[in-house]
Design a protein around this motif. Structure first.
Motif, PDB file in Angstrom:
ATOM      1  N   THR A  33       0.829  -1.213   0.000  1.00 19.76           N
ATOM      2  CA  THR A  33       0.000   0.000   0.000  1.00 19.76           C
ATOM      3  C   THR A  33       0.865   1.266   0.000  1.00 19.76           C
ATOM      4  O   THR A  33       0.459   2.289  -0.540  1.00 19.76           O
ATOM      5  N   GLY A  34       2.061   1.172   0.566  1.00 20.18           N
ATOM      6  CA  GLY A  34       2.980   2.322   0.555  1.00 20.18           C
ATOM      7  C   GLY A  34       3.330   2.705  -0.881  1.00 20.18           C
ATOM      8  O   GLY A  34       3.420   3.887  -1.223  1.00 20.18           O
ATOM      9  N   ALA A  35       3.493   1.674  -1.747  1.00 21.72           N
ATOM     10  CA  ALA A  35       3.851   1.935  -3.146  1.00 21.72           C
ATOM     11  C   ALA A  35       2.759   2.742  -3.849  1.00 21.72           C
ATOM     12  O   ALA A  35       3.038   3.542  -4.748  1.00 21.72           O
ATOM     13  N   TYR A  37       0.833   5.090  -2.473  1.00 26.11           N
ATOM     14  CA  TYR A  37       1.027   6.507  -2.114  1.00 26.11           C
ATOM     15  C   TYR A  37       2.232   7.072  -2.854  1.00 26.11           C
ATOM     16  O   TYR A  37       2.275   8.243  -3.219  1.00 26.11           O
ATOM     17  N   ARG A  38       3.205   6.198  -3.125  1.00 25.73           N
ATOM     18  CA  ARG A  38       4.381   6.631  -3.874  1.00 25.73           C
ATOM     19  C   ARG A  38       4.013   6.950  -5.331  1.00 25.73           C
ATOM     20  O   ARG A  38       4.537   7.903  -5.915  1.00 25.73           O
ATOM     21  N   ARG A  89      10.869   4.895  -6.035  1.00 28.88           N
ATOM     22  CA  ARG A  89      11.803   4.675  -4.914  1.00 28.88           C
ATOM     23  C   ARG A  89      12.899   5.741  -4.875  1.00 28.88           C
ATOM     24  O   ARG A  89      13.932   5.539  -4.253  1.00 28.88           O
ATOM     25  N   VAL A  97       6.402  11.695   0.086  1.00 27.48           N
ATOM     26  CA  VAL A  97       5.317  10.708   0.171  1.00 27.48           C
ATOM     27  C   VAL A  97       4.552  10.757   1.497  1.00 27.48           C
ATOM     28  O   VAL A  97       3.330  10.580   1.517  1.00 27.48           O
ATOM     29  N   SER A  98       5.248  11.051   2.577  1.00 27.14           N
ATOM     30  CA  SER A  98       4.545  11.071   3.860  1.00 27.14           C
ATOM     31  C   SER A  98       3.479  12.172   3.848  1.00 27.14           C
ATOM     32  O   SER A  98       2.321  11.933   4.226  1.00 27.14           O
ATOM     33  N   SER A 101       0.585  11.193   1.705  1.00 24.98           N
ATOM     34  CA  SER A 101      -0.262  10.150   2.310  1.00 24.98           C
ATOM     35  C   SER A 101      -1.166  10.725   3.400  1.00 24.98           C
ATOM     36  O   SER A 101      -2.057  10.036   3.883  1.00 24.98           O
ATOM     37  N   ARG A 107      -5.928   9.779   0.479  1.00 24.93           N
ATOM     38  CA  ARG A 107      -6.146   8.624   1.366  1.00 24.93           C
ATOM     39  C   ARG A 107      -7.445   7.890   0.973  1.00 24.93           C
ATOM     40  O   ARG A 107      -7.457   6.673   0.836  1.00 24.93           O
ATOM     41  N   GLY A 127       0.351  -2.257   6.857  1.00 32.86           N
ATOM     42  CA  GLY A 127       0.246  -0.807   6.771  1.00 32.86           C
ATOM     43  C   GLY A 127       0.101  -0.235   8.164  1.00 32.86           C
ATOM     44  O   GLY A 127       0.680  -0.744   9.126  1.00 32.86           O
ATOM     45  N   ARG A 128      -0.677   0.825   8.235  1.00 30.24           N
ATOM     46  CA  ARG A 128      -0.910   1.396   9.560  1.00 30.24           C
ATOM     47  C   ARG A 128      -2.396   1.485   9.888  1.00 30.24           C
ATOM     48  O   ARG A 128      -2.785   1.635  11.024  1.00 30.24           O
ATOM     49  N   ASP A 129      -3.225   1.407   8.854  1.00 31.10           N
ATOM     50  CA  ASP A 129      -4.669   1.516   9.091  1.00 31.10           C
ATOM     51  C   ASP A 129      -5.440   0.421   8.370  1.00 31.10           C
ATOM     52  O   ASP A 129      -6.599   0.592   8.040  1.00 31.10           O
ATOM     53  N   ILE A 130      -4.775  -0.699   8.111  1.00 34.95           N
ATOM     54  CA  ILE A 130      -5.446  -1.769   7.354  1.00 34.95           C
ATOM     55  C   ILE A 130      -6.575  -2.377   8.195  1.00 34.95           C
ATOM     56  O   ILE A 130      -7.707  -2.523   7.733  1.00 34.95           O
TER      57      ILE A 130
HETATM   58  O1   DC Z   1       6.121   1.795   3.295  1.00 31.12           O
HETATM   59  P1   DC Z   1       6.518   2.989   2.410  1.00 31.12           P
HETATM   60  O2   DC Z   1       7.768   3.720   2.862  1.00 31.12           O
HETATM   61  O3   DC Z   1       6.584   2.658   0.952  1.00 31.12           O
HETATM   62  O4   DC Z   1       5.312   4.017   2.595  1.00 31.12           O
HETATM   63  C1   DC Z   1       5.300   5.248   1.939  1.00 31.12           C
HETATM   64  C2   DC Z   1       4.548   6.271   2.757  1.00 31.12           C
HETATM   65  O5   DC Z   1       3.152   5.989   2.789  1.00 31.12           O
HETATM   66  C3   DC Z   1       5.019   6.376   4.209  1.00 31.12           C
HETATM   67  O6   DC Z   1       5.111   7.747   4.532  1.00 31.12           O
HETATM   68  C4   DC Z   1       3.900   5.719   5.002  1.00 31.12           C
HETATM   69  C5   DC Z   1       2.694   5.922   4.125  1.00 31.12           C
HETATM   70  N1   DC Z   1       1.728   4.831   4.200  1.00 31.12           N
HETATM   71  C6   DC Z   1       0.483   5.094   4.724  1.00 31.12           C
HETATM   72  O7   DC Z   1       0.237   6.212   5.163  1.00 31.12           O
HETATM   73  N2   DC Z   1      -0.460   4.105   4.763  1.00 31.12           N
HETATM   74  C7   DC Z   1      -0.184   2.875   4.310  1.00 31.12           C
HETATM   75  N3   DC Z   1      -1.116   1.919   4.354  1.00 31.12           N
HETATM   76  C8   DC Z   1       1.097   2.597   3.767  1.00 31.12           C
HETATM   77  C9   DC Z   1       2.032   3.612   3.731  1.00 31.12           C
END
Ligand code: DC
Length: 222
Positions: A33-35, A37-38, A89, A97-98, A101, A107, A127-130
């Motif tokens: 999921t981070g990818a 947002y990237r 990357r 990216v932060s 996101s 979001r 992730g953080r909110d899955i």
């Molecule tokens: O895991 P990563 O470094 O590729 O994540 C990129 C950014 O996205 C990082 O700032 C955290 C955020 N992120 C998020 O907010 N929610 C997610 N489910 C995954 C990543």
């Protein structure tokens, strides 16, 4: 029928490594999921869209199509049909990216996409909110934690393995605590344990021990 395992937790808890290993062992699909947002970040940067101008970001989202495909066992990401797996990357994407996101419309769009891509599939996602937001009805929810000191030690070890030796343990620990605080107090998708998530504190545990523990929990729920 879909089956979802959600692994949430703070940065450095090992959820990325653990999720990949569990996916292989249990034959589940994963989704980075981070990818996603990237990919959005890359599009905004390439099109010179100021991330503070939320209306423009919202409009841009309509032109963004993200897809993922497994190529030789590696998950590749496509932005408007172009493979951007390396482009997402870069340091530039890293540094924005932060912030991206944390934009509400981004979001929402990514959460919808994650739900759509997981439809009918058997997946393990980190992730953080899955477990709290993306899949509140996930079949298994794990909250993987470790003390800030342990996570700083792991990061120091990773750095040394990569030949980075100019950042002290104290500095890394400070950074880990700073990120934790930001993640937990964020207005958008704050990091927190879902009430029904199983807490695993990996402090002092090996990767194998954590994988085995979660594997048993997942199998019991399959
Ligand atoms: O895991 P990563 O470094 O590729 O994540 C990129 C950014 O996205 C990082 O700032 C955290 C955020 N992120 C998020 O907010 N929610 C997610 N489910 C995954 C990543």
């Amino acid at each position: 029928m879909s089956f979802i395992v959600a692994i949430d937790g703070p940065a450095g808890s090992g959820k990325g490594t653990i999720t990949k290993l569990l996916a292989q062992k249990l034959n589940l699909l994963t989704m980075d999921t981070g990818a996603m947002y990237r990919c959005v970040t890359l599009y905004l940067l390439k099109n010179n869209i100021n991330i503070e101008e939320t209306e423009k970001v919202e409009l841009a989202l309509k032109d963004i199509n993200i897809d993922m495909k497994e190529i030789a066992g590696v998950q590749n990401f496509f932005l408007n049909n172009k493979n951007v797996s390396n482009d997402i990357r870069t340091k530039e994407v890293d540094s924005f990216v932060s912030q991206v996101s944390h934009i509400v419309c981004v979001r929402n769009a990514m959460v919808n996409l994650q739900r759509k891509l997981a439809e009918g599939k058997q997946m393990i996602m980190e992730g953080r909110d899955i477990g709290t937001n993306v899949f509140p009805n996930a079949d298994v929810k794990i909250y993987l934690d470790a003390s800030a000191e342990e996570r700083a030690k792991r990061r120091l070890k990773q750095n040394l393995e990569k030949g980075i030796d100019n950042i002290s343990y104290e500095k890394i620990l400070e950074n880990v605590k700073f990120r934790d605080n930001n993640d937990k107090t964020s207005n958008v998708a704050p990091l927190k344990k879902a009430e029904d998530a199983i807490l695993i504190d990996s402090t002092g545990m090996t990767i194998d021990e954590v994988v085995n523990k979660i594997e048993k929990i997942v199998i019991k729920n399959m």
